[in-house]
Scaffold this active site. Structure first.
Site, mmCIF file in Angstrom:
data_model
loop_
_atom_site.group_PDB
_atom_site.id
_atom_site.type_symbol
_atom_site.label_atom_id
_atom_site.label_comp_id
_atom_site.label_asym_id
_atom_site.label_seq_id
_atom_site.Cartn_x
_atom_site.Cartn_y
_atom_site.Cartn_z
ATOM 1 N N LYS A 35 0.839 -1.190 0.000
ATOM 2 C CA LYS A 35 0.000 0.000 0.000
ATOM 3 C C LYS A 35 0.878 1.245 0.000
ATOM 4 O O LYS A 35 1.925 1.271 0.665
ATOM 5 C CB LYS A 35 -0.890 -0.034 1.251
ATOM 6 C CG LYS A 35 -1.929 1.075 1.349
ATOM 7 C CD LYS A 35 -2.855 0.834 2.559
ATOM 8 C CE LYS A 35 -3.917 1.893 2.697
ATOM 9 N NZ LYS A 35 -4.866 1.596 3.789
ATOM 10 N N SER A 39 -10.290 -0.989 6.891
ATOM 11 C CA SER A 39 -9.645 -0.742 5.597
ATOM 12 C C SER A 39 -8.939 -1.939 4.966
ATOM 13 O O SER A 39 -8.476 -1.851 3.823
ATOM 14 C CB SER A 39 -8.650 0.413 5.710
ATOM 15 O OG SER A 39 -9.343 1.624 5.806
ATOM 16 N N SER A 86 -9.923 1.526 2.916
ATOM 17 C CA SER A 86 -9.030 2.325 2.110
ATOM 18 C C SER A 86 -7.988 1.528 1.335
ATOM 19 O O SER A 86 -7.444 2.019 0.350
ATOM 20 C CB SER A 86 -8.311 3.345 2.987
ATOM 21 O OG SER A 86 -7.433 2.686 3.886
#
Lengths: 486, 101
Positions: A78, A177, A153
């Site tokens: 990420k 997330s 997310s």
């Protein structure tokens, strides 16, 4: 086809010299680059780095000196995880030029274990969102239906695994997330116990909630990744010295007598009936495996979203105060005459709307006169939510719920209604508040062919139990073996 | 819970304290959205929290210390390179902090 392999199969193939790490890397990079126009999974794809890392792994394979089970297997990180020499934007304009001078602990551990980096995945800006639509670099599309969101997310990390451009990926979970995008994209994702994985070098969002965890095609793969990244770290004082068990060794023991709590507060109005049906069917599958379903109550569940959107912005506003454009980050457009004007311009031009909204909310609830009404109250209700789980785990071993009230929604459907977006996290936030681990596993598809996720929760530091419970389900079902045709 | 509604003026004040320059239009928009978010928080009034302690952290951590020694030497040039501002004698040069009146 190389892309269809699981992490475990890719690892075995490298060990048995069926293929070279560089062949896997080439296959993954081709897919990552080709898909990115449609899916926007990656903010940065890293072919050059992948080729270099894969070549080194090739040499170790040749000499029989492989570093471990992850060595030579391509994976993605990420874009809020610092990678030395590789652009790390946190999906924000304010860090559009930020090349970290060091690796995050989790990145360092994975590189030391032989990670071949495919790229830095898309996320909501500073991990603020539930759909990856609030990225400054455009939304990530759901690999099952390009008109829908990937969840967030960590939407890019989930979509990378679903679209098979990485064998695994790392995301972060503050209020859901990892679990939410795993469910929306039909992959397995693990939110760990607070403090189980070091956060050093990962952009901080809400410090009392942030966790880091893996996505993969199977729960068995998650165990291999967690083995590498778990443990205390001198650079992160919130990682307790709790022993790291062997996560893979217990996966194959049966579930005879396992007590599964089914909280009534998660099966309420607002839950999509189709999702409910699919999740309940999964629980029946567990009964067939010898587990027992126990109705339970977690009475403070409905207050979790409200306290989350007090505590999280409060902590976020403090963490994001550091983005001032001085030591790193954006150079604002236009002339500035003094330093305060520079702050205003940098932060106005650098932050997107959801991040601004959260910083403003955070500073408001922390301000004199409102602190007691909002923040102090929220921290007390948090105690009650935590106690809900502690009481439940006296009676049951794990808790099962839907991951979210619905399936992946359309891009644009909720992005202008912050509250509607916030309620997507209603089933994932409570566990975050209690700091307990949560696993999201695919458990079926709705009539439109969109994946549905089952959430499994366990007491703090019981990741080994969670992984066993998830793995046993995958030994008897095929939902995790389905991938979108791309 | 506090009943005060947030208007654009109040919102611009919070933005100023947050060091974010925002337009009047944005202030109107965020004020409206923040009011609906804060309205939703009123649900917490139902909860009796008398005598309940705050949960500041969840894993019962006590103070964590470590021996004080230098572990890595970071090259200052590398750290300075992440800033877009001018560098003078190994330091970042910023605009005036104190203005002449």
């Amino acid at each position: 086809m190389l892309e269809n392999l699981t992490l475990k199969e890719a690892s075995a193939g490298i060990r048995e010299k069926k293929f070279k790490p560089s062949e896997l890397a080439a296959a993954m990079m081709d897919r990552a680059e080709k898909q990115n126009a449609d899916l926007n999974v990656y903010i940065t794809t890293t072919r050059t780095e992948a080729e270099k890392l894969a070549k080194e792994a090739d040499a170790r394979q040749e000499k029989g000196e492989l570093l471990g089970l992850l060595d030579g297997v391509p994976g993605a990180l990420k874009d809020i995880i610092n990678t030395q020499g590789v652009l790390t934007t946190s999906a924000s304009k304010i860090l559009s030029n930020f090349v970290p001078p060091y690796n995050a602990t989790v990145a360092e551990k994975l590189f030391n274990a032989g990670l071949v980096l495919t790229g830095k995945t898309n996320t909501d800006e500073f991990a603020c969102g539930g759909s990856t639509e609030y990225s400054a670099y455009g939304p990530t599309r759901n690999p099952w239906d390009f008109s829908r969101v990937a969840g967030g997310s960590s939407g890019g990390s989930a979509a990378a695994v679903a679209a098979q451009s990485a064998y695994y990926s790392i995301g972060t979970d503050t209020g859901g997330s990892i679990r939410l995008p795993a469910a929306f994209c039909g992959v397995s994702g693990l939110k760990v116990t607070y403090g189980r994985v070091s956060r050093s070098g990962v952009t901080a969002m809400a410090s009392s909630l942030d966790t880091i965890g893996p996505f993969a095609k199977t729960v068995e793969d998650l165990a291999m990744i967690l083995q590498t990244i778990a443990g205390s770290d001198m650079k992160d004082s919130t990682t307790p010295r709790v022993a790291v068990p062997d996560y893979s060794s217990g996966l194959n023991s049966d579930l005879q007598g396992l007590k599964i709590g089914v909280p009534k507060e998660y099966f309420v109005e607002g839950l999509d009936p189709e999702v409910e049906k699919i999740v309940r069917a999964a629980m029946v599958d567990y009964e067939k495996l010898g587990a027992k379903l126990v109705p339970i109550s977690l009475p403070y569940t409905k207050y979790a979203v409200a306290i989350y959107y007090i505590i999280m912005p409060a902590e976020l506003s403090a963490n994001l105060a550091r983005y001032d454009g001085i030591r790193f980050g954006l150079k604002p457009e236009g002339e500035v005459t003094d330093i305060v004007e520079q702050y205003y311009k940098t932060r106005d031009q650098g932050f997107g709307q959801e991040v601004k909204r959260r910083i403003l909310t955070g500073n408001y609830v922390l301000s004199a006169g409102y602190f007691d009404a909002y923040y102090r109250k929220a921290m007390k209700v948090r105690t009650l939510i935590k106690a809900d789980f502690e009481n439940a785990f006296k009676e049951v071993d794990v808790i099962m719920t839907p991951v979210s009230p619905g399936v992946a929604f359309k891009v644009g459907e909720k992005s202008n209604d912050p509250l509607a977006m916030y309620l997507e996290d209603a089933f994932t936030i409570p566990a975050s508040m209690a700091g307990i681990p949560g696993l999201s596993v695919p458990c079926g598809f709705n009539s439109n062919g969109l994946p549905v996720g089952l959430q499994i929760l366990a007491p703090q530091f019981a990741e080994d139990l969670l992984l066993k419970v998830g793995h046993q389900y995958q030994m008897h079902t095929d939902w995790h073996k389905k991938f979108p045709a791309l | 819970m506090a009943e005060q509604k947030i208007d654009a003026t109040k919102l611009k004040h919070i933005a100023q304290l947050s060091r974010i320059g925002i337009s009047d239009q944005e202030a109107e928009k965020y004020a409206g959205q923040m009011n609906s978010i804060l309205d939703y928080m009123k649900i917490l009034e139902e909860v009796n929290t008398e005598g309940v302690e705050m949960t500041l952290q969840v894993t019962n951590l006590k103070n964590i210390t470590r021996p004080d020694f230098v572990e890595t030497t970071v090259n200052p040039e590398v750290l300075l390179a992440t800033s877009t501002l001018p560098k003078i004698s190994g330091q970042i040069a910023v605009k005036a902090v104190i203005k002449e009146e």
